[in-house]
Design an enzyme around this catalytic site. Structure first.
Site, PDB file in Angstrom:
ATOM      1  N   TYR A 173      10.889  19.858   1.584  1.00 42.37           N
ATOM      2  CA  TYR A 173      11.295  20.237   2.940  1.00 42.37           C
ATOM      3  C   TYR A 173      10.156  20.105   3.939  1.00 42.37           C
ATOM      4  CZ  TYR A 173      15.896  21.349   1.313  1.00 42.37           C
ATOM      5  OH  TYR A 173      17.152  21.223   0.801  1.00 42.37           O
ATOM      6  N   ASP A 192      18.946  18.742  11.177  1.00 39.78           N
ATOM      7  CA  ASP A 192      17.942  18.257  12.124  1.00 39.78           C
ATOM      8  C   ASP A 192      18.182  18.870  13.513  1.00 39.78           C
ATOM      9  OD1 ASP A 192      19.668  16.446  13.836  1.00 39.78           O
ATOM     10  OD2 ASP A 192      19.982  15.442  11.914  1.00 39.78           O
ATOM     11  N   HIS A 227      24.978  24.273   7.544  1.00 41.02           N
ATOM     12  CA  HIS A 227      24.111  24.353   6.364  1.00 41.02           C
ATOM     13  C   HIS A 227      22.670  24.707   6.713  1.00 41.02           C
ATOM     14  CE1 HIS A 227      27.203  21.748   4.053  1.00 41.02           C
ATOM     15  NE2 HIS A 227      27.407  23.023   3.839  1.00 41.02           N
ATOM     16  N   GLY A 229      30.664  10.693  10.881  1.00 41.53           N
ATOM     17  CA  GLY A 229      29.617  10.547   9.881  1.00 41.53           C
ATOM     18  C   GLY A 229      29.656  11.556   8.758  1.00 41.53           C
ATOM     19  N   SER A 277      30.784  12.662   4.967  1.00 39.88           N
ATOM     20  CA  SER A 277      31.186  12.060   3.702  1.00 39.88           C
ATOM     21  C   SER A 277      32.315  12.827   3.021  1.00 39.88           C
ATOM     22  CB  SER A 277      29.991  12.001   2.747  1.00 39.88           C
ATOM     23  OG  SER A 277      29.604  13.312   2.361  1.00 39.88           O
TER      24      SER A 277
END
Length: 258
Positions: free
Chosen positions: A58, A96, A113, A181, A183
């Site tokens: 991280y 981000d 998350h 975007g 999944s």
């Protein structure tokens, strides 16, 4: 009041150079070739033998952030957020800060998350756990009694899920959702959004990797699909018109315009 809900995943940021979980965009090497997912994103491993390795991973991801910048899709989302106050909702599985740097305040995005720039820590065994934004700094975990990136690991509770489900359950025929975007691997937004589609919610999916069977499923449900990257989709005049007409109450969502 009509609303726009934008649900974003890794595909929103990958064109900025943010490496997706499985691909290093510079080398083509899978990010997990160097760091095993079950070692660096699993709460049991973190509590066991991989505490320091997890922090190394991280630290590396945090150090990448200032080297990348919001792309045209982030900027378009921020433009809508500012132009239609109170109507644009953001939730993202990304950790981000590119939406924030594009102009969407952090407190107005639900980070499902977690948020990479934050850590949770204790300085002493009996001290209170604290949450702090450390920016892009790399940390030495041995400077703390205990610390952890404020990112949800596998096997760990996700505090933001409650707010996420509340928002999804509140969708009506006055809402438009763009899923960009994602999944659908960790959270299958199809399962969450198809009941809303039955209630009249309009849904658009932006994903260049849609399979044929998924395409058919979406088309049968009346979901519009843009099989392209986020930047191309959010610069598409047809999608822009769909969104802005919806938010301004001009026309219903109909067919995809080129």
């Amino acid at each position: 009041m009509r609303r726009l809900l934008i649900i974003s995943g890794a595909g929103l940021s990958v064109e900025s150079g943010i490496r997706a979980f499985r691909t290093d965009t510079d080398s083509g090497k899978a990010l997990w070739d160097e760091y095993d997912l079950e070692e660096v994103c699993n709460i049991h491993a973190f509590r066991g033998n991989f505490y320091h390795k997890t922090h190394m991973f991280y630290n590396k991801r945090r150090a990448e952030l200032p080297t990348v910048h919001p792309n045209a899709a982030h900027l378009r989302v921020a433009e809508w957020y500012k132009r239609y106050p109170g109507q644009v909702i953001n939730m993202t599985t990304n950790v981000d800060d590119l939406l924030e740097r594009a102009g969407v305040p952090k407190e107005d995005t639900l980070y499902i998350h977690g948020y990479l720039k934050e850590i949770r820590y204790q300085m002493h065994e009996d001290s209170e756990e604290e949450l702090v934004d450390i920016g892009y700094a790399q940390i030495d975990p041995d400077d703390y009694y205990w610390c952890k990136p404020n990112v949800v690991f596998f096997g760990e509770n996700a505090p933001a899920y409650g707010a996420m489900y509340d928002t999804l359950e509140s969708l009506t025929n006055q809402d438009l959702v763009i899923v960009v975007g994602c999944s659908n691997t960790v959270i299958n937004f199809n399962w969450e959004l198809f009941p809303a589609v039955m209630r009249g919610t309009k849904v658009v999916v932006v994903n260049p990797a849609i399979r044929y069977d998924e395409q058919m499923m979406y088309e049968n449900a009346g979901v519009l699909v843009y099989r392209t990257g986020a930047v191309d989709a959010f610069n598409n005049p047809g999608l822009i018109k769909i969104v802005e007409n919806h938010l301004e109450g001009k026309t219903p969502l109909q067919s995809k315009e080129k």
